[in-house]
Design a protein around this motif. Sequence first.
Motif, PDB file in Angstrom:
ATOM      1  N   THR A  29       1.049  -1.100   0.018  1.00 15.91           N
ATOM      2  CA  THR A  29      -0.111  -0.044  -0.021  1.00 15.91           C
ATOM      3  C   THR A  29       0.798   1.080   0.117  1.00 15.91           C
ATOM      4  OG1 THR A  29      -1.629   1.115   1.131  1.00 15.91           O
ATOM      5  CG2 THR A  29      -0.177   0.016   2.476  1.00 15.91           C
ATOM      6  N   HIS A  30       0.457   2.402  -0.503  1.00 18.06           N
ATOM      7  CA  HIS A  30       1.168   3.537  -0.561  1.00 18.06           C
ATOM      8  C   HIS A  30       0.243   4.563   0.390  1.00 18.06           C
ATOM      9  CE1 HIS A  30       1.935   2.084  -4.721  1.00 18.06           C
ATOM     10  NE2 HIS A  30       3.251   2.630  -4.527  1.00 18.06           N
ATOM     11  N   GLY A  31      -0.912   4.275   0.815  1.00 12.32           N
ATOM     12  CA  GLY A  31      -1.186   5.277   1.973  1.00 12.32           C
ATOM     13  C   GLY A  31      -2.553   5.910   1.220  1.00 12.32           C
ATOM     14  N   SER A  32      -2.522   5.890   0.027  1.00 11.60           N
ATOM     15  CA  SER A  32      -3.419   6.922  -0.353  1.00 11.60           C
ATOM     16  C   SER A  32      -4.473   6.004  -1.562  1.00 11.60           C
ATOM     17  CB  SER A  32      -2.868   8.068  -1.202  1.00 11.60           C
ATOM     18  OG  SER A  32      -3.882   8.562  -2.202  1.00 11.60           O
ATOM     19  N   PHE A  33      -5.903   6.335  -1.400  1.00 13.06           N
ATOM     20  CA  PHE A  33      -6.621   5.438  -2.230  1.00 13.06           C
ATOM     21  C   PHE A  33      -6.215   5.744  -3.659  1.00 13.06           C
ATOM     22  CE2 PHE A  33     -10.503   5.518  -4.841  1.00 13.06           C
ATOM     23  CZ  PHE A  33     -10.778   4.180  -5.025  1.00 13.06           C
ATOM     24  N   ALA A  34      -6.144   6.931  -3.948  1.00 11.07           N
ATOM     25  CA  ALA A  34      -6.077   7.255  -5.518  1.00 11.07           C
ATOM     26  C   ALA A  34      -4.671   6.783  -5.982  1.00 11.07           C
ATOM     27  CB  ALA A  34      -5.959   8.841  -5.500  1.00 11.07           C
ATOM     28  N   LEU A  35      -3.558   6.770  -5.339  1.00  8.79           N
ATOM     29  CA  LEU A  35      -2.370   6.399  -5.643  1.00  8.79           C
ATOM     30  C   LEU A  35      -2.408   4.483  -5.762  1.00  8.79           C
ATOM     31  CD1 LEU A  35       0.597   6.997  -6.552  1.00  8.79           C
ATOM     32  CD2 LEU A  35       1.290   6.723  -4.183  1.00  8.79           C
ATOM     33  N   ASP A  36      -3.125   4.067  -4.812  1.00  7.66           N
ATOM     34  CA  ASP A  36      -3.196   2.782  -4.753  1.00  7.66           C
ATOM     35  C   ASP A  36      -3.973   2.214  -5.980  1.00  7.66           C
ATOM     36  OD1 ASP A  36      -1.572   2.135  -2.684  1.00  7.66           O
ATOM     37  OD2 ASP A  36      -3.517   1.951  -1.060  1.00  7.66           O
TER      38      ASP A  36
END
Length: 76
Positions: A29-36
Amino acid sequence: MVALKVSILLYLKGKLGISVLGEAVDNHTHGSFALDFWVGRELNPRIGFYDIKFNAYRVGMLFWLVLNMSFLAKQF
């Protein structure tokens, strides 16, 4: 519309850690919904033995070849 549905299914597959036909799930995970959603949660998303990321890269590599050949033709 098909691409959006496949993207959502792959996001959920990576988020929930669902294994299809026994393959390993390598999610992060990257921590952001948009980035994920944009980059992806799985490193190499697969459905069975079918590698989806390679299929997406194939179109780009083909366009790169066509672009290079068109520049070559323009030079001559």
